[in-house]
Design an enzyme around this catalytic site. Sequence first.
Site, mmCIF file in Angstrom:
data_model
loop_
_atom_site.group_PDB
_atom_site.id
_atom_site.type_symbol
_atom_site.label_atom_id
_atom_site.label_comp_id
_atom_site.label_asym_id
_atom_site.label_seq_id
_atom_site.Cartn_x
_atom_site.Cartn_y
_atom_site.Cartn_z
ATOM 1 N N HIS A 40 80.751 36.406 31.746
ATOM 2 C CA HIS A 40 82.091 36.123 32.223
ATOM 3 C C HIS A 40 83.120 36.119 31.045
ATOM 4 C CE1 HIS A 40 85.862 36.276 34.212
ATOM 5 N NE2 HIS A 40 86.250 35.256 33.307
ATOM 6 N N TYR B 177 86.733 38.344 28.778
ATOM 7 C CA TYR B 177 87.896 37.812 27.914
ATOM 8 C C TYR B 177 87.835 38.388 26.415
ATOM 9 C CZ TYR B 177 88.989 35.547 32.034
ATOM 10 O OH TYR B 177 89.302 35.248 33.504
ATOM 11 N N HIS C 45 86.961 47.857 40.482
ATOM 12 C CA HIS C 45 87.893 46.604 40.019
ATOM 13 C C HIS C 45 87.712 46.723 38.535
ATOM 14 C CE1 HIS C 45 88.698 42.926 38.367
ATOM 15 N NE2 HIS C 45 87.392 42.752 37.770
ATOM 16 N N PHE C 46 86.332 46.661 37.907
ATOM 17 C CA PHE C 46 86.482 46.573 36.500
ATOM 18 C C PHE C 46 86.779 47.765 35.385
ATOM 19 C CE2 PHE C 46 81.483 46.658 36.853
ATOM 20 C CZ PHE C 46 81.646 47.554 36.157
ATOM 21 N N HIS C 47 86.888 48.997 36.269
ATOM 22 C CA HIS C 47 87.558 50.231 35.346
ATOM 23 C C HIS C 47 88.650 49.800 35.301
ATOM 24 C CE1 HIS C 47 83.378 51.859 35.976
ATOM 25 N NE2 HIS C 47 83.920 52.698 34.788
ATOM 26 N N ARG D 148 77.104 49.372 44.392
ATOM 27 C CA ARG D 148 76.983 49.695 42.979
ATOM 28 C C ARG D 148 75.619 50.062 42.567
ATOM 29 N NH1 ARG D 148 78.210 44.396 39.310
ATOM 30 N NH2 ARG D 148 78.173 46.245 37.549
ATOM 31 N N ARG D 149 75.639 50.480 41.131
ATOM 32 C CA ARG D 149 74.431 50.642 40.614
ATOM 33 C C ARG D 149 73.407 51.352 41.305
ATOM 34 N NH1 ARG D 149 73.145 44.945 37.351
ATOM 35 N NH2 ARG D 149 74.149 45.653 35.540
HETATM 36 C C1 HEM Z 1 85.048 58.785 31.472
HETATM 37 C C2 HEM Z 1 85.349 57.569 31.619
HETATM 38 C C3 HEM Z 1 84.458 56.705 32.697
HETATM 39 C C4 HEM Z 1 83.826 57.297 34.081
HETATM 40 C C5 HEM Z 1 84.114 58.588 34.455
HETATM 41 C C6 HEM Z 1 83.094 56.182 34.642
HETATM 42 C C7 HEM Z 1 82.378 56.033 35.665
HETATM 43 C C8 HEM Z 1 81.410 55.033 36.159
HETATM 44 C C9 HEM Z 1 80.850 54.731 37.544
HETATM 45 C C10 HEM Z 1 80.938 55.834 38.468
HETATM 46 C C11 HEM Z 1 80.171 53.368 37.358
HETATM 47 C C12 HEM Z 1 79.381 53.126 38.462
HETATM 48 C C13 HEM Z 1 77.793 53.269 38.334
HETATM 49 C C14 HEM Z 1 77.131 52.527 39.364
HETATM 50 O O1 HEM Z 1 77.269 51.577 39.765
HETATM 51 O O2 HEM Z 1 76.140 53.490 39.627
HETATM 52 C C15 HEM Z 1 80.434 53.080 36.010
HETATM 53 C C16 HEM Z 1 79.938 52.057 35.697
HETATM 54 C C17 HEM Z 1 80.364 51.033 34.814
HETATM 55 N N1 HEM Z 1 81.224 51.441 33.734
HETATM 56 FE FE1 HEM Z 1 82.275 53.121 33.640
HETATM 57 N N2 HEM Z 1 83.165 54.950 33.564
HETATM 58 C C18 HEM Z 1 84.187 55.491 32.544
HETATM 59 C C19 HEM Z 1 84.453 54.714 31.325
HETATM 60 C C20 HEM Z 1 84.176 53.394 31.216
HETATM 61 C C21 HEM Z 1 84.661 52.596 30.324
HETATM 62 C C22 HEM Z 1 85.721 53.015 29.147
HETATM 63 C C23 HEM Z 1 83.974 51.378 30.118
HETATM 64 C C24 HEM Z 1 84.030 50.129 29.221
HETATM 65 C C25 HEM Z 1 84.512 50.167 28.159
HETATM 66 C C26 HEM Z 1 83.027 51.345 31.287
HETATM 67 C C27 HEM Z 1 82.362 50.367 31.567
HETATM 68 C C28 HEM Z 1 81.313 50.314 32.724
HETATM 69 C C29 HEM Z 1 80.543 49.421 33.257
HETATM 70 C C30 HEM Z 1 80.244 48.058 32.424
HETATM 71 C C31 HEM Z 1 79.904 49.870 34.335
HETATM 72 C C32 HEM Z 1 78.878 49.065 34.918
HETATM 73 C C33 HEM Z 1 77.279 49.509 34.558
HETATM 74 C C34 HEM Z 1 76.459 48.623 35.299
HETATM 75 O O3 HEM Z 1 76.668 48.435 36.480
HETATM 76 O O4 HEM Z 1 75.352 48.378 34.931
HETATM 77 N N3 HEM Z 1 83.240 52.930 31.915
HETATM 78 N N4 HEM Z 1 81.200 53.891 35.645
HETATM 79 CU CU LIG Z 2 83.787 36.867 35.646
#
Ligand code: HEM
Ligand SMILES: [Cu+2]
Lengths: 145, 561
Positions: B221, B225, B375-377, B439-440
């Site tokens: 968490h 921050y 949410h976190f995006h 998710r994931r």
């Molecule tokens: C081109 C821009 C981006 C796209 C299209 C994108 C798309 C996605 C999608 C579709 C997921 C969900 C995957 C899943 O749960 O199966 C995901 C997960 C995630 N994204 Fe992005 N994302 C982008 C940029 C970013 C950026 C800039 C960050 C952070 C600086 C970020 C951090 C994360 C994180 C931490 C997860 C979770 C991974 C996990 O659950 O293990 N993403 N993203």
């Molecule tokens: Cu948290």
Amino acid sequence: MDRSEKMALSLGILFLVILFGAVLYAKSQAGVDLPGCVTDVEPYSEGKVDTLGDKRFQIQYVARMWLFMPSEVRLPVGSEVDIYVVSHDVVHGLHIVGTDINLMAVPGAIAYKRYKFDKPGVYYVRCHEYCGVGHQNMEAKIIVE
Amino acid sequence: MQAVKVSAGFKKMVLATILFPTILLILGLYHGVLQAYYRGGLINDTSFLGLEYYQGLTLHGVINAIVFTTMVIVGFGHALIAYFLRKEPNLKVAWLSFWLMVIGVVMAAWAILSGKATVLYTFYAPLKAHTLFYLGATLLIIGSWIAFFSWIPVLRQWRRENPGKPVPLAVIGIFSTFIVWFVATLGVAAEVLIYLLPWSMGLMKEVDVPMTRLLFWFFGHPLVYFWLLPAYIMYYVFMPKLAGGKLYSEDAARLVFLLFIVFSIPVGVHHQFTEPGLSQSTKMLHSLLTFAVAIPSLITAFTLAASLEYAGRQRGATSLLGWMFKQPFFDKNNWFFAYLIVGLIIFIIGGFTGVVNASYNVNLIVHNTAWIPGHFHMTVGAPVALALMAIVLYLYSQLTGKEIKLKGLALLVPYLWALGLIFMSFAMMYNGVVHGEPRRTNLGLTYLNPDSPLFKPEWVPYGKMVIIGGTLLGIAAIIYFLVLFATMFSKATSEGGTISFPVAESLHGFSGARWLDSFKPWIIILVVLIVLAYGLAIADVLSSTYGTSPGYSPVSPVPIQ
Ligand code: HEM
Ligand SMILES: [Cu+2]
Ligand SMILES: [Cu+2]
């Protein structure tokens, strides 16, 4: 702090208090609560359904790579069910879509929650935690009729 | 304040620290777009061009959320220290920090790319990764600590030489950021050093899963921050100036940074609300403490809005809300402002959806559904990412003396990014809550594959929205790198080697209160809260969980021997 600052902050805090109040109300009055610690159930390794009484059931789920046991359960409408889940291997999730049954299956602990199935239909029981290459296949059913 | 001229070595070190992770980000964003395509049902396969879905997802999480953020924040921190304290941190130590981080990243990247660490960026045991993955993560963290340690003597000396002068706000900000980071990473360091590393090396056969999860979220968490606070520094210190106004209240800004130190760590259990092994009372306490974090956020909302209102009125806005529109949204020479304000506006949604997640039982509706990445995006994926992408351009231009090229395109990036993100995040949030989209998950193989028995036709429209959103985000990313590379390959127009930041004056200056100029009292409260909140959590885990687990590879249900 000037006046507008004080006012904005008080309004914000009031808003939070109302939200948190709603959470507490739902917990205590509507009984919507999170799962907690389970210490009165023996760890088990077989998935099964038990009848506890009239429209009272217990489902003991086992989550494993990459299926749930039991994979299909049929229940009469209005059943009140004690749902348990343990993991046989890695961490899994168990989400019964459309209900507040949302549990993690963590190796080394037993997750439990109770739910009353008032509406007939097919309920999907889905793994929502990454558990390896077959994760996207992990879906079971509860059929309420 | 005047620009500061930095040494050639320092310039090289900062450039290396911000460019290395930015180049890696290309790979992370590439797979972000692919994830959108799998999840939208466009790719119905386990892998694409040699990269498997979950392997790519591990890369996406590790590179974007851990490597890019940490290293750029460290580089930004070096620049803030040199500029505001007028003295460079020890260069040798800074290079040591850089190389440790780079070696760590290379190790972890090798493990992921060779398919030996498909465990996602949370590396939940008992899925087991290659030793070098855990070791790499450890080196990255230690490297970032060392950078922080190199700033402490600089601040000490500055205080000695400037008795009675308040520590500059930006320095309060970056120190708060790294205090949060240091304390938080103690949790994950314990997880890795006590459990995962010995276990992956075969020194320990089995692992205590509930305990590793508790330690992970002790870190997980406050990690958010750590991402957010550098963006806050830019919002508080730079944005009012870029908007042509002043910071409304410096006391408020200081209080916010210091409150984050207190409230960020003892709330990690809110990621474990649906888990067994933790009691309802512990969960309730963590929920309540999470709500307390909303207070600095509310102060922020007010202070930043008031600062922008002041700027808007300076520019001639008269009506009640007219100031909102009198901001330099589309001035290409002020592109930096656009990155910040767009992120900030999206953060309003990100913040509110975060309150939903933190609300104890309401979490049951959203936990681990696609709502969460939705949410976190809107927190890390836009406000933080855009602010960090902007600071990379900004510092690069100043240090090298090269003007930013294609400024019109640079200005387009945050708007296109926001548009794509809104498509993607809203679709995921809605379908997550309404249909339980997880998710994931490689949806393209089953839930969004018409040939699969698990196919869910009602998800298709949301899948399409995710594809559109991902495509727009991808285009925005390409444009960003086009601007960066065009700038890199252009000729310097000035000598470079300087740092200056757009620093806002404050409308209501610092009152001089001692407790707003010192970290000590806040750290003490923090320690007390940690002992309370995590004492309870550890007691729960010890009393209600049993046994240990052997390791598993993600491809087989049979434990690793
Ligand atoms: C081109 C821009 C981006 C796209 C299209 C994108 C798309 C996605 C999608 C579709 C997921 C969900 C995957 C899943 O749960 O199966 C995901 C997960 C995630 N994204 Fe992005 N994302 C982008 C940029 C970013 C950026 C800039 C960050 C952070 C600086 C970020 C951090 C994360 C994180 C931490 C997860 C979770 C991974 C996990 O659950 O293990 N993403 N993203
Ligand atoms: Cu948290
Ligand atoms: Cu799974």
